[in-house]
Write an enzyme that holds these catalytic residues in place. Structure first.
Site, PDB file in Angstrom:
ATOM      1  N   GLU A 205     -54.175  46.460  20.179  1.00  0.00           N
ATOM      2  CA  GLU A 205     -55.564  46.373  19.706  1.00  0.00           C
ATOM      3  C   GLU A 205     -56.549  46.727  20.819  1.00  0.00           C
ATOM      4  O   GLU A 205     -57.428  45.946  21.179  1.00  0.00           O
ATOM      5  CB  GLU A 205     -55.836  44.996  19.112  1.00  0.00           C
ATOM      6  CG  GLU A 205     -55.032  44.753  17.841  1.00  0.00           C
ATOM      7  CD  GLU A 205     -55.413  43.475  17.112  1.00  0.00           C
ATOM      8  OE1 GLU A 205     -55.343  43.450  15.875  1.00  0.00           O
ATOM      9  OE2 GLU A 205     -55.787  42.472  17.785  1.00  0.00           O
ATOM     10  N   GLU A 303     -50.065  45.795  11.916  1.00  0.00           N
ATOM     11  CA  GLU A 303     -50.199  44.373  11.579  1.00  0.00           C
ATOM     12  C   GLU A 303     -50.932  44.226  10.256  1.00  0.00           C
ATOM     13  O   GLU A 303     -51.971  44.863  10.040  1.00  0.00           O
ATOM     14  CB  GLU A 303     -50.989  43.619  12.650  1.00  0.00           C
ATOM     15  CG  GLU A 303     -50.389  43.615  14.026  1.00  0.00           C
ATOM     16  CD  GLU A 303     -51.246  42.849  15.026  1.00  0.00           C
ATOM     17  OE1 GLU A 303     -52.130  42.080  14.593  1.00  0.00           O
ATOM     18  OE2 GLU A 303     -51.036  43.026  16.238  1.00  0.00           O
TER      19      GLU A 303
END
Length: 521
Positions: A205, A303
């Protein structure tokens, strides 16, 4: 994952709301956790399938990635969580996932997630040794590994990209060199342990933030060091870069543009897609297909998750529940809603044409131990690292004020007792499919530690040496050496095996000499 310390802990109001909700639901949760009769806890009539009409033959043997991230699994098991198959029998979670057609495991890797005094930071204590064991167990069932190297000692996400302690003072060039060496060492260790690495994430991320750096051009220089290490190690391993929140489409397009300007050598543009935070599946398709087609990259969801209940199993509170505000709960909070959410994520990636390669569900087994007290749960978080943080992590992460549990247990694909929900069946409906690797069996007698097919004093000697730590038993030896089935190998097993070999039969020896089956890849 945009982890709890940024999604919850920096927002104290949300913590209070979640904990209040947890207390309100305690009675119904307790009833669920202590139920002893088995039935599949979540039933669903939702059974839509997804077919990737065009899928690249060079990726995963021509089969869509049906993946899960179970990075916390070793700590969860050590804490005492037990998983079951569809028939209600206790079973290795990797076998349960295999039976549901999961073909890829994602595992995060932190540099030194501990205080140097034997105390882990929690969140699964995901050091390289942990990743090696998860990779080994996944390979046993023919599952490839996505290694999510976070280049931090603890959680890395859009709000927090703290350098490892030992890299804190490095200048840019030194840091770049350390990233290359660390990446190489991680891949070497996992491969030597038996893991089958199919993909590597360089960073987690990394929304214009990576290893303490906030200049995207300098970030790309650091990325390039990690990428080169992967290419030098094995050119067949895919390289992914991972960003959160495709609802901010302009940000995604900018990340891809800068990486292209920097001529970054990578294969997969990956997104976190939590539908309650990150927009619609239609937007996900539009953003990722645009990037994939513009820059000739594969795209995937690294995710995703969705709640099936608003109940809480460990007294810590939930990130998302029916009481959450400022989120988009477009699906029912139910097993059916969870299944629909996951199916839609797969469909969104399938709709990216030949660029979409699959989806990973985040931490589908992150549970607390069923039926224990709050103080026992908290002890597990510190002792085993089975919650999001142990109290020892406060030295590294200033947002850690005490040990904390799992705020995602209500988004798992298993109920609070470790039984699979019907939403886990979504993976069985993702096509095309290839033949799964055959799982072969062999048998061994309880008490036959030396594996010669009979029981003798040499087996007793091996057992004695293991108990006094003169030798270490492998998994099979441990299983057949535990002759009283108490999940320990100790003096009691020695006494029972000695009596059996001396023909002094008595209670507790029922298993000795009987066959035990083991799976072999």
């Amino acid at each position: 994952m945009s982890v709890m310390n940024t999604k919850i802990f920096q927002r104290s109001v949300k913590i209070c709301a979640a904990l209040t909700a947890s207390v309100l639901m305690m009675t119904s949760s307790a009833n669920l956790m202590t139920s002893s009769a088995y039935s599949r806890a979540g039933t669903s009539s939702y059974n839509r399938s997804v077919t990737f009409d065009t899928f690249p033959a060079a990726v995963n043997g021509g089969e869509p990635i049906r993946g899960v991230d179970i990075s916390s699994i070793l700590a969860i098991e050590e804490a005492g969580v037990v998983f079951h198959d569809d028939k209600g029998n206790e079973e290795d979670i990797f076998r349960v996932l295999y039976d549901h057609d999961v073909n890829y495991i994602r595992v995060r890797v932190w540099n030194e997630p501990n205080d140097g005094k034997g105390h882990g930071y929690g969140g699964g204590n995901n050091d390289v040794k942990t990743a090696c064991e998860i990779g080994r167990r996944a390979a046993k069932y023919g599952m490839k590994l996505l290694v999510d190297i976070q280049y931090s000692d603890f959680w890395a996400d859009p709000a927090k990209q703290t350098r490892p302690k030992y890299w804190a003072s490095h200048d840019h060039n030194t840091l770049s060199g350390e990233i290359y060496k660390w990446t190489t060492w991680v891949l070497t260790a996992i491969t030597e342990a038996g893991g089958d690495i199919g993909m590597v994430q360089v960073g987690n991320e990394t929304n214009c933030f990576f290893c303490g750096e906030t200049d995207m051009y300098k970030i790309c220089e650091l990325f390039a060091s990690g990428n080169k290490a992967v290419r030098d190690f094995d050119r067949n391993i895919l390289i992914a870069h991972h960003f959160a929140n495709p609802a901010k489409a302009d940000h995604f397009y900018w990340y891809a543009k800068i990486m292209n300007e920097c001529k970054l050598d990578y294969d997969v543009f990956a997104a976190s897609f939590y539908p309650y935070w990150h927009g619609t599946p239609e937007n996900l398709t539009n953003v990722l297909s645009t990037i994939g087609n513009t820059y000739n990259k594969y795209v995937m969801v690294a995710e995703t998750a969705y709640p099936y209940t608003s109940d809480d199993s460990d007294g810590f509170g939930n990130t998302i529940s029916q009481w959450s505000t400022g989120v988009d709960l477009d699906y029912d909070i139910s097993v059916e809603g969870q299944a629909e959410s996951l199916t839609d994520a797969f469909q969104a990636i399938a709709n990216c044409g030949g660029k979409g390669i699959g989806v990973f569900y985040w931490e589908p087994a992150w549970l607390g131990v069923s039926g224990i007290s709050q103080s026992q749960q908290r002890d597990n978080w510190d002792r085993y690292g089975s919650g999001w943080a142990s109290s020892y992590a406060s030295e590294y992460d200033q947002d850690v004020t005490s040990a904390g549990g799992s705020s995602f247990d209500n988004q798992a694909l298993f109920d609070f007792r470790g039984y699979p929900l019907e939403s886990l069946d979504v993976f069985t409906r993702i096509y095309p499919k290839k033949n799964k690797p055959e799982i072969k069996w062999k048998t061994r007698l309880y008490g036959d530690l030396d594996g010669d097919g009979s029981l003798s004093r040499s087996d007793l000697t091996l057992l004695k040496n293991a108990v006094i730590k003169k030798c270490k038993l492998d998994d099979e030896q441990f299983a057949v050496g535990d002759v009283n089935a108490d999940k320990k190998v100790d003096i009691n097993d020695i006494i029972l095996l000695d009596r059996y070999l001396s023909n002094k039969h008595g209670s507790g020896m029922d298993l000795i000499g009987k066959s035990r089956s083991f799976e072999l890849k």
